[in-house]
Design a protein around this motif. Sequence first.
Motif, short mmCIF file in Angstrom:
data_model
loop_
_atom_site.label_atom_id
_atom_site.label_comp_id
_atom_site.label_asym_id
_atom_site.label_seq_id
_atom_site.Cartn_x
_atom_site.Cartn_y
_atom_site.Cartn_z
N PRO A 70 30.41 39.62 38.15
CA PRO A 70 30.93 39.87 39.49
C PRO A 70 31.91 41.05 39.46
O PRO A 70 32.86 41.04 38.68
N GLY A 71 31.63 42.05 40.26
CA GLY A 71 32.49 43.23 40.28
C GLY A 71 33.83 42.90 40.89
O GLY A 71 33.94 42.00 41.72
N SER A 72 34.83 43.59 40.51
CA SER A 72 36.23 43.40 40.95
C SER A 72 36.60 41.92 41.02
O SER A 72 37.02 41.42 42.06
N ALA A 73 36.38 41.23 39.91
CA ALA A 73 36.77 39.83 39.84
C ALA A 73 37.00 39.48 38.37
O ALA A 73 36.64 40.24 37.47
N LEU A 74 37.59 38.32 38.18
CA LEU A 74 37.89 37.87 36.82
C LEU A 74 36.73 37.04 36.29
O LEU A 74 36.24 36.14 36.97
N SER A 75 36.26 37.36 35.11
CA SER A 75 35.25 36.55 34.44
C SER A 75 35.91 35.95 33.20
O SER A 75 36.57 36.65 32.45
N GLU A 76 35.70 34.66 33.04
CA GLU A 76 36.36 33.97 31.95
C GLU A 76 35.31 33.63 30.90
O GLU A 76 34.25 33.08 31.24
N ILE A 77 35.58 33.97 29.67
CA ILE A 77 34.64 33.66 28.60
C ILE A 77 35.35 32.69 27.65
O ILE A 77 36.34 33.06 27.01
N ALA A 173 42.57 41.84 40.03
CA ALA A 173 41.25 42.44 39.84
C ALA A 173 40.63 42.81 41.18
O ALA A 173 40.00 43.85 41.32
N GLU A 174 40.85 41.96 42.19
CA GLU A 174 40.33 42.29 43.52
C GLU A 174 41.04 43.50 44.09
O GLU A 174 40.43 44.38 44.68
N THR A 175 42.38 43.53 43.91
CA THR A 175 43.15 44.64 44.46
C THR A 175 42.72 45.96 43.85
O THR A 175 42.53 46.95 44.54
N GLY A 176 42.61 45.97 42.52
CA GLY A 176 42.30 47.22 41.84
C GLY A 176 40.82 47.49 41.71
O GLY A 176 40.45 48.51 41.16
#
Lengths: 232, 468
Positions: A70-77, A173-176
């Motif tokens: 997902p672009g401009s978002a946090l992905s958790e691994i 992440a959404e802001t930037g």
Amino acid sequence: MIRLDRTQSRTGYCSSIQLNKNLPMSAVVALDRLLDSRHVWRGQAISSPSSTQSTGHTELDSALPGGGWPGSALSEILVATSGIGELRLLWPTLARLTSAGERVVLVGTPHIPCPQAWLAAGVDLRQLMIVRATGRDALWATEQCLRSGSCGAVVCWPMQADDRALRRLQVAAETGKTLAFAYRPLDEAVNASPAALRLTLDARELRILKCRGGLAPARPIATPALVAGGGH
Amino acid sequence: MLWACILFPQLAMDGVLRHRADADSPLALLAGPAQRRVLQAVNPAARAIGLRPGQSLIAAQALSQDFATADYNPVEIEHWQQLLAACAYGFSSQVSLHYPRCLLMEVHSCLSLFGPWPRFEARLREELSALGFRHRITVAPNPAAARILANVHNGLVITDADALRQALDRLPVQHLGFSREAATAFSRMGLRNLARILAQPRDSLSRRFPAEVLVQLDRLLGIRPLALDFHRPPDVFEQRIELNFDVKSHQALLFPLRRLTADLAAYLAGRDSGVQRFVLHLEHRAMADSQVQVGLLRAERDASMLFELTRDRLEQLQLPAPVLAVRLAARDLPRFAPERRQLFDERPQQSLPWEQLRERLRARLGDEAVHGLSACADHRPERAWSTQSSIPQPISPLRPGWLLAQPQPLREASLHILAGPERIESGWWDGDDVRRDYYVIQTRSGQRGWAFRELGSQGPLMLHGWFA
């Protein structure tokens, strides 16, 4: 008869029909009228996230709702331990971003990145920046990098990140409009998280726990097949 | 030529007020010997409670007790004049401090750059107000006339000699810049304005008055040029703010710090240079100064950025003793090259460029915290990487993605060796001799590692990396 698609929403509820009590069961109800009177809650069509970025692994891409991170978002691994292909999962993305001239920042790496291996994976080291920080400083630095919008992707290894800290990262992440990745231990899988995408990775398989914009596929993806492209 | 005169009617008061957070409380500046202190200047709030310049301190204290006092310091005034001249130097190359508390600048040559005079004037006023100085601006064809018009006008613009003559003719003789004796003599002779004076024959004036009077008359009309020595900006920036009380917390230092960095930025803009390294000195009583070194990777001059970076470094400092004064010294002032930007930026929301972000991270995390990564031509894994950016090296054989900072012994029983050994033997010439056999191993839980055994040793395998 009323036929409704049992579309599944992103929150996972099924659509339900709530008939007006005054109506006899045999009455023929026009679907339009039902919808207009808002007695029917209709599951929304899958809304794909505005922008996604290919993971570089075809099998993972097809499993993810938008066809990528997902672009401009946090992905958790969530990784069980080191040495099971956690970097090989991300290397194609980082290689694509750095060769496109985007800056990639690693915050608080657990070990020293070995430049030869990263080069072999196709990562342009001139675009790679490493920030040494631990604990709260690492979270702060990650948030600053994400918020600035001057990086293509930010990868962090937060040690103790609570729900609030992750939410801050997600908002940053959404802001930037920046890709954010957080590597966290597998134990955190039981805790809720505001991340847009959550994956667990161990030596055998990769599972998608949560993905915004679609249902998480139940079927795991075998890790060796996924990361075999790395050549190691 | 067109000369602007910027008069600062309350330079001393404004200079003191800009260091005080409470600008609206009554304040009086004191001058004179300790036995007889006299109010030199008062601010509007002090005027409202009945204080007047020229009153003795005792008389003022009889009127009211709740006003603050500060020293009227001529050295400070000189300092502010230099700062303002440096600021004006950003607009015009011909700036002079010929008259006290007043700036003269040639503006005709800069109108083509800064636009028509009304726009230029608005910008000047905006900058001066931001610095915290009240001012009056007039423009006239010669500097002496501009100075005289500033006595009574604000915002007056005169561009030709006829209009200048008309404006000057009406001015009372006390405001024409003559000495007190000459002005008194003129008014006693009934010559109350310039028109009356100029109506007199010149030889009779020269007989009755000293030569300076005629010189001043000629200068006002632009017949005789005024010799001006122009301001030349100093090569280093150094400014000191004395605090009114002992400061023990960082918070109280932020206000003077903001002023200092704003002044530094104004100075740098005037010189068209940037700053790469500066030192903030915190002065203590009977102790060496605490110093906050600020080093930047490239020259900068943005006021808010300089303030923020200094604040981050200041907050990390433990104050050993109360601070009495703050001094900012900048000696390394390289050329400022503005950052190039794309005309059509791909990320319009990009609020912070990477260079500023990097400085912010370094300010909080330490100078060494942000670095790049590159490969070095060495077979020893410990020396095969560096934090300096360099040209990419050719791809070498199989290496793990993670390298452990310290090799750890592998105690696991069921290790599966996937590949190896790979002999790495190097470094006998620099005292860091390495003779190892490296193996790619797999643990029972599926982790792939890179481990070695020293040549000739029988100990456990040492884990040196993960194929992550």
